[in-house]
Write a protein that holds these residues in place. Structure first.
Motif, short mmCIF file in Angstrom:
data_model
loop_
_atom_site.label_atom_id
_atom_site.label_comp_id
_atom_site.label_asym_id
_atom_site.label_seq_id
_atom_site.Cartn_x
_atom_site.Cartn_y
_atom_site.Cartn_z
N TYR A 168 8.34 -0.34 10.15
CA TYR A 168 8.97 0.93 9.81
C TYR A 168 10.46 0.93 10.14
N GLN A 169 10.94 -0.08 10.85
CA GLN A 169 12.35 -0.12 11.27
C GLN A 169 13.27 -0.75 10.22
N VAL A 170 12.72 -1.07 9.05
CA VAL A 170 13.55 -1.62 7.97
C VAL A 170 13.23 -0.92 6.66
N ASN A 171 14.18 -1.01 5.74
CA ASN A 171 13.98 -0.54 4.37
C ASN A 171 14.21 -1.70 3.42
N GLY A 172 13.53 -1.65 2.27
CA GLY A 172 13.82 -2.59 1.20
C GLY A 172 13.00 -3.86 1.17
N LEU A 173 11.95 -3.96 2.01
CA LEU A 173 11.17 -5.20 2.02
C LEU A 173 10.48 -5.45 0.69
N TYR A 174 9.93 -4.39 0.08
CA TYR A 174 9.17 -4.57 -1.16
C TYR A 174 9.96 -4.18 -2.40
N LEU A 206 8.38 -7.90 11.45
CA LEU A 206 9.27 -8.83 10.78
C LEU A 206 10.12 -9.55 11.80
N HIS A 207 10.26 -10.86 11.62
CA HIS A 207 11.20 -11.65 12.44
C HIS A 207 12.43 -11.84 11.58
N LEU A 208 13.57 -11.36 12.06
CA LEU A 208 14.78 -11.27 11.25
C LEU A 208 15.95 -12.03 11.87
N ARG A 209 16.95 -12.32 11.02
CA ARG A 209 18.25 -12.80 11.49
C ARG A 209 19.30 -11.87 10.92
N ARG A 210 20.15 -11.33 11.82
CA ARG A 210 21.20 -10.42 11.37
C ARG A 210 22.17 -11.16 10.44
N ARG A 211 22.62 -10.44 9.41
CA ARG A 211 23.58 -11.01 8.45
C ARG A 211 25.00 -10.80 8.93
N ARG A 212 25.88 -11.76 8.62
CA ARG A 212 27.29 -11.64 8.97
C ARG A 212 27.97 -10.63 8.03
N GLY A 213 29.02 -10.02 8.52
CA GLY A 213 29.73 -9.04 7.72
C GLY A 213 29.09 -7.68 7.85
N GLN A 218 0.82 -1.20 0.00
CA GLN A 218 0.00 0.00 0.00
C GLN A 218 0.86 1.26 0.00
N THR A 219 1.95 1.24 0.75
CA THR A 219 2.94 2.31 0.77
C THR A 219 4.29 1.63 0.93
N ARG A 220 5.35 2.42 1.08
CA ARG A 220 6.68 1.81 1.24
C ARG A 220 6.81 1.05 2.55
N THR A 221 5.92 1.32 3.50
CA THR A 221 6.02 0.65 4.80
C THR A 221 4.74 -0.08 5.17
N SER A 222 3.95 -0.46 4.22
CA SER A 222 2.71 -1.16 4.55
C SER A 222 2.29 -2.07 3.41
N ALA A 223 1.58 -3.13 3.75
CA ALA A 223 1.01 -4.03 2.74
C ALA A 223 -0.23 -4.68 3.34
N ARG A 224 -1.24 -4.88 2.50
CA ARG A 224 -2.51 -5.44 2.96
C ARG A 224 -2.67 -6.84 2.38
N ALA A 225 -3.09 -7.78 3.22
CA ALA A 225 -3.37 -9.14 2.75
C ALA A 225 -4.68 -9.15 1.99
#
Length: 442
Positions: free
Chosen positions: A157-163, A131-138, A38-45
């Motif tokens: 809102y705490q991440v960028n680039g999901l979509y 979002l449930h995340l795992r930090r990347r190495r490096g 719907q926006t850069r930080t939202s999506a509707r099922a």
């Protein structure tokens, strides 16, 4: 589902969950969740990809889901068995978003998406929220200050680039900016757009949303929109429309286009439309919907109220339950009578609806002209009226909005007049039309 007050489910955990119909029979298995940004930080099922027999994956709209909880998803029991195909603008949570790399806005580096939570908001829409995340190495120097490989749960809102990039989302944002408008207001905006932009916007709307909007557009513009869509998508839109509205639209299309779309529609939906096309437009048969609420006489009041409460049921149709002998799809067995919504509210939940049928059995034949339909509805203060054949079988129902559509001038949607502020409807046009038709009959 979360134990908190706000309903929530995690997509990856829901995968493999059984889908049940209202009586408890297993009908499918959840395989994925379909969302529209719907926006850069939202999506509707908008629905689920579910697997039915023979490993066939089909689409279950979110509007046909009544409950989501650990171990079960309960639906209305109605499934379109057409094989699922992802539309433009749609994303699969498990297929497209899990394992995607996102950037944390606090500057601590990148992370991989392990699971996605969806919350139900006050409008009953399911929105991507966490979002449930795992930090990347490096990563950079700051990322080395945190534990690599740790898991964490963050707000969207705490991440960028999901979509993806903003350029990839630009086509969705136009539709997203209009998401809160009702269909009539969105139709007014579409009328002001150029043809190319209309088609682009139509392409980003969900089937049910576009179907509602088309019903509010003038004839020439809705024909333009439908003929500008891919034929398969246009047929899906007709499937999503109420049969009477779909029949009205098909009548307006060029004959070759209408024939092609009817062939591409779901057979049952196309059959209803073809049946309605056989009647004159200004008769009860031409105005009726073939999908009123129908129950058997032994159905308990509680079940009737549950049917009425479904969000997908239009207000006019929700006013009345039709009690019929089997079969319970139009044309039904003999119509025994109707029960009004208010009457259901006054009765015990376990009482059989057949015991409280309205004794004033008011109905019209499919050949009844507009004047007869309006007189009967006005005389008995009806929001809808049953349409029956010579054997007393229910064919459909005419609702007050169907009557208004046929009484008002053809170009009423294009007239720039102020909306009434009193909350009342001017019935003078109905009175004049009824009088004119009565004179013609005489």
């Amino acid at each position: 589902m979360s134990s908190t007050a706000q309903p929530r489910f995690y997509a990856a955990r829901l995968a493999g969950t059984t889908v049940f119909d209202p009586i408890g029979d297993a009908v499918a298995t959840v395989r994925d969740v379909v969302v529209v940004p719907q926006t850069r930080t939202s999506a509707r099922a908008v629905g689920f990809v579910v697997e039915v027999s023979a490993k066939r994956r089909v689409f279950l709209p979110i509007t046909r889901v009544t409950s989501i909880s650990p171990g079960q998803v309960i639906s209305t029991g109605v499934l379109n068995v057409r094989r699922f195909e992802k539309r433009r603008g749609e994303l699969l949570v498990i297929g497209d978003l899990l394992d995607r790399v996102v950037t944390l806005t606090d500057g601590s580096g990148e992370a991989t998406v392990l699971d996605i939570a969806l919350d139900q908001n006050r409008h009953r829409d399911w929105m991507v929220s966490r979002l449930h995340l795992r930090r990347r190495r490096g990563g950079g120097s700051l990322s080395r200050l945190v534990s690599r490989g740790e898991t964490l749960t963050v707000e969207l809102y705490q991440v960028n680039g999901l979509y993806g990039t903003q350029a990839e989302q630009s086509a969705h944002l136009l539709a997203a900016s209009y998401q809160d408008l009702n269909p009539a207001d969105l139709a007014e905006i579409i009328q002001e757009l150029e043809t190319k932009r209309r088609i682009e916007l139509a392409g980003e709307l969900a089937d049910e949303r576009l179907a509602d909007v088309l019903e509010e557009l003038p004839e020439d513009i809705r024909v333009e929109v439908v003929t500008g869509l891919d034929a398969k998508r246009a047929a899906d839109i007709l499937d999503a429309m109420d049969p009477d509205d779909a029949a009205d639209l098909v009548q307006e299309l060029p004959e070759a286009v209408a024939s092609e779309l009817l062939d591409l529609m779901e057979p049952e939906e196309a059959e209803d439309v073809r049946r309605l096309l056989a009647y004159d437009e200004y008769t009860a048969g031409g105005m009726m919907t073939t999908e009123p609420l129908i129950v058997a006489p032994e159905t308990p009041v509680a079940h009737c109220l549950a049917m009425i409460s479904r969000e997908a049921v239009h207000a006019a149709l929700a006013s009345t339950v039709h009690v019929c002998r089997s079969p319970l799809e139009t044309p039904t067995g003999r119509l025994l009578g109707i029960v009004h919504f208010q009457q259901l509210l006054r009765e015990r939940p376990d009482r059989a609806v057949g015991e409280i049928i309205d004794q004033d059995k008011v109905a019209v034949p499919p050949s009844a002209p507009l004047s007869t339909v309006t007189r009967e509805m006005a005389t008995y203060n009806l929001v809808s009226i049953p349409v029956i054949d010579e054997d007393g079988r229910l064919l459909g129902a005419v609702t007050v909005d169907d009557v208004l559509d046929h009484v008002l001038p053809d170009d009423w949607r294009e007239q720039d007049e102020p909306r009434p502020t009193t909350g009342q409807i001017d019935l003078s046009e109905i009175a004049r039309a009824t009088a004119r038709d009565a004179a013609e009959e005489g």
